[in-house]
Write a protein that holds these residues in place. Structure first.
Motif, PDB file in Angstrom:
ATOM      1  N   PRO A 181       0.821  -1.211   0.000  1.00 61.50           N
ATOM      2  CA  PRO A 181       0.000   0.000   0.000  1.00 61.50           C
ATOM      3  C   PRO A 181       0.860   1.268   0.000  1.00 61.50           C
ATOM      4  N   ALA A 182       0.460   2.242  -0.785  1.00 61.69           N
ATOM      5  CA  ALA A 182       1.129   3.553  -0.798  1.00 61.69           C
ATOM      6  C   ALA A 182       0.612   4.337   0.396  1.00 61.69           C
ATOM      7  N   ALA A 183       1.197   4.086   1.548  1.00 56.71           N
ATOM      8  CA  ALA A 183       0.710   4.670   2.803  1.00 56.71           C
ATOM      9  C   ALA A 183       1.856   4.797   3.795  1.00 56.71           C
ATOM     10  N   GLY A 184       1.620   5.568   4.842  1.00 54.99           N
ATOM     11  CA  GLY A 184       2.562   5.665   5.954  1.00 54.99           C
ATOM     12  C   GLY A 184       3.955   6.068   5.530  1.00 54.99           C
ATOM     13  N   ALA A 185       4.949   5.390   6.050  1.00 59.90           N
ATOM     14  CA  ALA A 185       6.355   5.740   5.838  1.00 59.90           C
ATOM     15  C   ALA A 185       6.820   5.569   4.393  1.00 59.90           C
ATOM     16  N   HIS A 186       5.982   5.022   3.540  1.00 60.89           N
ATOM     17  CA  HIS A 186       6.333   4.965   2.114  1.00 60.89           C
ATOM     18  C   HIS A 186       6.230   6.349   1.469  1.00 60.89           C
ATOM     19  N   LEU A 187       5.458   7.254   2.067  1.00 58.91           N
ATOM     20  CA  LEU A 187       5.153   8.547   1.468  1.00 58.91           C
ATOM     21  C   LEU A 187       5.954   9.676   2.107  1.00 58.91           C
ATOM     22  N   ASP A 188       6.410  10.618   1.286  1.00 59.02           N
ATOM     23  CA  ASP A 188       7.212  11.745   1.764  1.00 59.02           C
ATOM     24  C   ASP A 188       6.547  12.478   2.929  1.00 59.02           C
ATOM     25  N   GLU A 189       5.246  12.713   2.822  1.00 57.98           N
ATOM     26  CA  GLU A 189       4.554  13.504   3.848  1.00 57.98           C
ATOM     27  C   GLU A 189       4.523  12.835   5.211  1.00 57.98           C
ATOM     28  N   HIS A 190       4.876  11.556   5.278  1.00 57.85           N
ATOM     29  CA  HIS A 190       4.892  10.850   6.566  1.00 57.85           C
ATOM     30  C   HIS A 190       6.306  10.533   7.035  1.00 57.85           C
ATOM     31  N   ARG A 191       7.290  11.204   6.466  1.00 58.18           N
ATOM     32  CA  ARG A 191       8.678  10.902   6.795  1.00 58.18           C
ATOM     33  C   ARG A 191       9.389  12.088   7.435  1.00 58.18           C
ATOM     34  N   HIS A 192       8.693  12.870   8.195  1.00 60.47           N
ATOM     35  CA  HIS A 192       9.286  14.015   8.883  1.00 60.47           C
ATOM     36  C   HIS A 192       9.705  13.608  10.294  1.00 60.47           C
ATOM     37  N   ALA A 193      10.879  14.072  10.682  1.00 65.93           N
ATOM     38  CA  ALA A 193      11.363  13.770  12.027  1.00 65.93           C
ATOM     39  C   ALA A 193      10.460  14.424  13.065  1.00 65.93           C
ATOM     40  N   THR A 194      10.311  13.765  14.196  1.00 69.75           N
ATOM     41  CA  THR A 194       9.481  14.337  15.272  1.00 69.75           C
ATOM     42  C   THR A 194      10.326  14.618  16.491  1.00 69.75           C
TER      43      THR A 194
END
Length: 194
Positions: A181-194
Motif C-alpha cells: 500500500p502507498a501509505a505511511g512511511a512509504h510517502l514523503d509527507e509521513h517521513r518528517h522527524a518528530t
C-alpha cells in the motif's frame, strides 16, 4: 457488498492493469489471494494506490501456531512464488539441530515445516532478524515490505529505505505480488522527524 471483489471494484483504490490481472487470477490462485489481501490492506490505510516493492522480509515464518503453517502451506498448494527477492526472519528453532538441542517435536516439526513452506514459495535461505546486514540491504528511497520490527526501524532511519511494519501474512502477500500500500512511511509527507 456481498464479496470482497465487489467491494474492491467499488473502492477508490486505483489499480494498474497488471494488479487488476492478479485480482482476476491471471497470475495464478496464490497471487489472486495475495492481491486481495494487499488491496484490502491498502483500503484500510486509505491508500490511493499500490507501490512496487523491490524486496520483502518475512516475519511470519516464526511458528506461533498451526494457523500460520496452514496459511503458508495453502499458498504453496495454490502455486505461490514470490515476485521479488524475499528473505526470512529467524525461525522458532535451529532448523538443523533442534532435535540435538532437546526441542520437543511438537515445536520442532511444525517450525521446520513452516520454514520449508516459505522456502518452497521462493524465499531465500536467510533466517535472520537483521536483513539490513545482508548484501541485499535496500538503499535510500527504495520501497520494501519488511515485517521484523527492528529491521523496519533500521531500514527507515539508517538506510533511508521505505517500509511499514508489515504484519504476519501481509508480508508474504506483498512478496507474492511485489506490491505494498502507498501509505505511511512509504510517502514523503509521513517521513518528517518528530
Amino acid at each position: 457488498f456481498s464479496t470482497a471483489d465487489e467491494r474492491l471494484a467499488a473502492s477508490a483504490l486505483q489499480l494498474e492493469p497488471e494488479e487488476r490481472a492478479m485480482l482476476a487470477g491471471e497470475r495464478g490462485r496464490a497471487a489472486r489471494v495475495a492481491m486481495r489481501v494487499v488491496a484490502r490492506a491498502a483500503e484500510v490505510c486509505d491508500a490511493e494506490k499500490l507501490l512496487r516493492i523491490s524486496q520483502a522480509h518475512i516475519d511470519g515464518c516464526t511458528y506461533i501456531g498451526p494457523g500460520g503453517l496452514r496459511f503458508a502451506r495453502e499458498l504453496v498448494a495454490l502455486g505461490g512464488r514470490v515476485a521479488v527477492p524475499t528473505t526470512l526472519n529467524s525461525n522458532s528453532v535451529d532448523r538443523r539441530r533442534w532435535r540435538a538441542m532437546g526441542v520437543p517435536a511438537s515445536l520442532g516439526e511444525p517450525s521446520e515445516a513452516l520454514g520449508q513452506a516459505y522456502l518452497d514459495l521462493g524465499a531465500s535461505l536467510s533466517f535472520t532478524c537483521s536483513p539490513y546486514l545482508l548484501p541485499s540491504a535496500p538503499g535510500l528511497g527504495e520501497h520494501v515490505a519488511w515485517g521484523e520490527s527492528n529491521a523496519v526501524v533500521f531500514a527507515n532511519s539508517v538506510l533511508g529505505a521505505r517500509t511499514l511494519k508489515y504484519a504476519d501474512y501481509l508480508d508474504i502477500c506483498a512478496a507474492l505480488v511485489g506490491r505494498a500500500p502507498a501509505a505511511g512511511a512509504h510517502l514523503d509527507e509521513h517521513r518528517h522527524a518528530t
